[in-house]
Design a protein around this motif. Structure first.
Motif, PDB file in Angstrom:
ATOM      1  N   LYS A   1     -47.972  76.183  57.091  1.00 19.07           N
ATOM      2  CA  LYS A   1     -47.793  76.984  55.876  1.00 19.07           C
ATOM      3  C   LYS A   1     -47.936  76.142  54.617  1.00 19.07           C
ATOM      4  O   LYS A   1     -48.331  76.654  53.563  1.00 19.07           O
ATOM      5  CB  LYS A   1     -46.436  77.688  55.892  1.00 19.07           C
ATOM      6  N   LYS A   2     -47.638  74.852  54.705  1.00 22.77           N
ATOM      7  CA  LYS A   2     -47.825  73.955  53.564  1.00 22.77           C
ATOM      8  C   LYS A   2     -47.869  72.520  54.055  1.00 22.77           C
ATOM      9  O   LYS A   2     -47.413  72.209  55.166  1.00 22.77           O
ATOM     10  CB  LYS A   2     -46.719  74.135  52.529  1.00 22.77           C
ATOM     11  N   ILE A   3     -48.428  71.644  53.198  1.00 18.04           N
ATOM     12  CA  ILE A   3     -48.493  70.220  53.501  1.00 18.04           C
ATOM     13  C   ILE A   3     -47.871  69.471  52.332  1.00 18.04           C
ATOM     14  O   ILE A   3     -48.279  69.650  51.172  1.00 18.04           O
ATOM     15  CB  ILE A   3     -49.936  69.753  53.713  1.00 18.04           C
ATOM     16  N   VAL A   4     -46.897  68.647  52.617  1.00 22.98           N
ATOM     17  CA  VAL A   4     -46.286  67.791  51.601  1.00 22.98           C
ATOM     18  C   VAL A   4     -47.005  66.453  51.622  1.00 22.98           C
ATOM     19  O   VAL A   4     -47.081  65.790  52.668  1.00 22.98           O
ATOM     20  CB  VAL A   4     -44.782  67.596  51.875  1.00 22.98           C
ATOM     21  N   LEU A   5     -47.565  66.072  50.483  1.00 28.25           N
ATOM     22  CA  LEU A   5     -48.293  64.808  50.367  1.00 28.25           C
ATOM     23  C   LEU A   5     -47.301  63.714  49.999  1.00 28.25           C
ATOM     24  O   LEU A   5     -46.705  63.739  48.922  1.00 28.25           O
ATOM     25  CB  LEU A   5     -49.405  64.940  49.320  1.00 28.25           C
ATOM     26  N   SER A   6     -47.137  62.759  50.893  1.00 30.83           N
ATOM     27  CA  SER A   6     -46.065  61.772  50.755  1.00 30.83           C
ATOM     28  C   SER A   6     -46.528  60.500  50.054  1.00 30.83           C
ATOM     29  O   SER A   6     -47.656  60.046  50.227  1.00 30.83           O
ATOM     30  CB  SER A   6     -45.508  61.417  52.136  1.00 30.83           C
ATOM     31  N   GLU A   7     -45.621  59.922  49.284  1.00 28.72           N
ATOM     32  CA  GLU A   7     -45.899  58.678  48.559  1.00 28.72           C
ATOM     33  C   GLU A   7     -46.036  57.484  49.498  1.00 28.72           C
ATOM     34  O   GLU A   7     -46.808  56.568  49.243  1.00 28.72           O
ATOM     35  CB  GLU A   7     -44.774  58.394  47.552  1.00 28.72           C
ATOM     36  N   SER A   8     -45.256  57.465  50.575  1.00 28.62           N
ATOM     37  CA  SER A   8     -45.234  56.299  51.457  1.00 28.62           C
ATOM     38  C   SER A   8     -44.840  56.730  52.860  1.00 28.62           C
ATOM     39  O   SER A   8     -44.361  57.851  53.085  1.00 28.62           O
ATOM     40  CB  SER A   8     -44.229  55.258  50.946  1.00 28.62           C
ATOM     41  N   LEU A   9     -45.034  55.828  53.803  1.00 28.47           N
ATOM     42  CA  LEU A   9     -44.621  56.101  55.176  1.00 28.47           C
ATOM     43  C   LEU A   9     -43.109  56.276  55.259  1.00 28.47           C
ATOM     44  O   LEU A   9     -42.616  57.150  55.981  1.00 28.47           O
ATOM     45  CB  LEU A   9     -45.077  54.964  56.093  1.00 28.47           C
ATOM     46  N   ASP A  10     -42.364  55.455  54.515  1.00 29.53           N
ATOM     47  CA  ASP A  10     -40.907  55.576  54.523  1.00 29.53           C
ATOM     48  C   ASP A  10     -40.470  56.927  53.972  1.00 29.53           C
ATOM     49  O   ASP A  10     -39.548  57.552  54.504  1.00 29.53           O
ATOM     50  CB  ASP A  10     -40.279  54.444  53.702  1.00 29.53           C
ATOM     51  N   ASP A  11     -41.129  57.374  52.901  1.00 28.21           N
ATOM     52  CA  ASP A  11     -40.795  58.688  52.344  1.00 28.21           C
ATOM     53  C   ASP A  11     -41.104  59.800  53.338  1.00 28.21           C
ATOM     54  O   ASP A  11     -40.354  60.775  53.455  1.00 28.21           O
ATOM     55  CB  ASP A  11     -41.571  58.924  51.045  1.00 28.21           C
ATOM     56  N   ALA A  12     -42.229  59.662  54.047  1.00 32.21           N
ATOM     57  CA  ALA A  12     -42.590  60.663  55.042  1.00 32.21           C
ATOM     58  C   ALA A  12     -41.527  60.747  56.137  1.00 32.21           C
ATOM     59  O   ALA A  12     -41.120  61.845  56.549  1.00 32.21           O
ATOM     60  CB  ALA A  12     -43.949  60.338  55.643  1.00 32.21           C
ATOM     61  N   LEU A  13     -41.066  59.596  56.596  1.00 28.59           N
ATOM     62  CA  LEU A  13     -40.041  59.580  57.637  1.00 28.59           C
ATOM     63  C   LEU A  13     -38.716  60.122  57.115  1.00 28.59           C
ATOM     64  O   LEU A  13     -37.981  60.802  57.842  1.00 28.59           O
ATOM     65  CB  LEU A  13     -39.861  58.162  58.174  1.00 28.59           C
ATOM     66  N   ALA A  14     -38.410  59.827  55.846  1.00 24.26           N
ATOM     67  CA  ALA A  14     -37.172  60.349  55.261  1.00 24.26           C
ATOM     68  C   ALA A  14     -37.216  61.870  55.172  1.00 24.26           C
ATOM     69  O   ALA A  14     -36.221  62.559  55.451  1.00 24.26           O
ATOM     70  CB  ALA A  14     -36.952  59.742  53.875  1.00 24.26           C
ATOM     71  N   LEU A  15     -38.362  62.422  54.790  1.00 23.05           N
ATOM     72  CA  LEU A  15     -38.508  63.870  54.747  1.00 23.05           C
ATOM     73  C   LEU A  15     -38.371  64.469  56.143  1.00 23.05           C
ATOM     74  O   LEU A  15     -37.756  65.519  56.328  1.00 23.05           O
ATOM     75  CB  LEU A  15     -39.864  64.232  54.143  1.00 23.05           C
ATOM     76  N   LYS A  16     -38.956  63.803  57.103  1.00 25.73           N
ATOM     77  CA  LYS A  16     -38.876  64.267  58.493  1.00 25.73           C
ATOM     78  C   LYS A  16     -37.423  64.243  58.977  1.00 25.73           C
ATOM     79  O   LYS A  16     -36.974  65.152  59.690  1.00 25.73           O
ATOM     80  CB  LYS A  16     -39.761  63.373  59.367  1.00 25.73           C
ATOM     81  N   THR A  17     -36.672  63.226  58.576  1.00 29.21           N
ATOM     82  CA  THR A  17     -35.268  63.139  58.974  1.00 29.21           C
ATOM     83  C   THR A  17     -34.454  64.279  58.374  1.00 29.21           C
ATOM     84  O   THR A  17     -33.597  64.868  59.044  1.00 29.21           O
ATOM     85  CB  THR A  17     -34.678  61.788  58.532  1.00 29.21           C
ATOM     86  N   ARG A  18     -34.745  64.612  57.096  1.00 25.65           N
ATOM     87  CA  ARG A  18     -34.026  65.698  56.435  1.00 25.65           C
ATOM     88  C   ARG A  18     -34.456  67.061  56.951  1.00 25.65           C
ATOM     89  O   ARG A  18     -33.695  68.027  56.888  1.00 25.65           O
ATOM     90  CB  ARG A  18     -34.233  65.629  54.911  1.00 25.65           C
TER      91      ARG A  18
END
Length: 233
Positions: free
Chosen positions: A39-56
């Motif tokens: 439904k949507k794609i979040v474009l992440s600043e960094s790999l760490d940010d991507a993992l943090a979003l995934k954790t949340r």
């Protein structure tokens, strides 16, 4: 239409309209993700940010360039992604060039993310918006990636409703360094069909529009009518 073609590092000001091009493979993958139900794609600043979003958000799916890695669900390969079931899910994407380019123009009033698979829909959207000044961000190889430049030039040509021989632009992309590296297995996280999938012209009928939503740069598919009455533009 006044079209400019620049690399990410050449962006000196916020453009009024930005078309961020990454053919091999970020925005081919993004289009496939929408085709598979995202439904949507979040474009992440960094790999760490991507993992943090995934954790949340454990129900979100995270993908990255290169080989599989802990915490990530997928890699940035259209050949691998085309069988995924992403119905109703949010995808977090972090790549080397494409997501970086989109984030670099996040304050632009209109940001489109593009590749050959959504080229015609992207050009139609530019026509319907009557975009006079468009900045095409060529993301690969510091703005020198010929597959991205070829796609950008093709979309620019079609955005004026001019006829263009797509085969010329697709041939340039097929002969690019990125295509060769993918075909030869010099990059990790690659499927044998990736190059061919990246060179499928107008596979999908939607454009992809990115915009800030609660501080996140979010990419969504945007339906574009199959026919445009050029006399009304």
């Amino acid at each position: 239409m006044d079209a400019r073609f620049v690399g990410i590092a050449e962006l000196a000001e916020v453009p009024s309209v930005a078309v961020v091009v990454d053919v091999m493979r970020a925005f081919t993958v993004a289009a496939w993700a929408f085709a598979r139900g995202a439904k949507k794609i979040v474009l992440s600043e960094s790999l760490d940010d991507a993992l943090a979003l995934k954790t949340r958000h454990p129900d979100w799916a995270a993908l990255k360039d290169g080989p599989p890695a802990a915490g990530f669900d997928m890699v940035n390969s259209p050949g691998m992604l085309r069988a995924a079931d992403l119905r109703g899910r949010t995808v977090v994407q972090k790549t080397t060039a494409g997501t970086v380019g989109a984030l670099a123009v996040k304050d632009a009033p209109l940001v489109l993310c593009a590749s050959f698979v959504v080229a015609e829909a992207t050009s139609r959207l530019l026509r319907t918006r009557e975009s006079d000044n468009v900045t095409f961000v060529v993301t690969g190889e510091g703005g020198q990636a010929d597959e991205d430049l070829a796609c950008a030039e093709y979309i620019a040509c079609r955005s004026t409703a001019a006829q263009a021989d797509a085969s010329v632009f697709l041939h340039r992309a097929a002969e690019s360094r990125a295509a060769a590296e993918l075909a030869q297995g010099l990059r990790q996280g690659v499927h044998p069909d990736d190059v061919a999938l990246c060179l499928e012209l107008d596979r999908f009928p939607f454009a992809m529009v990115a915009a800030l939503e609660d501080s996140l740069m979010v990419l969504r598919p945007h339906a574009v009518p199959a026919q445009v009455d050029d006399a009304a533009l």
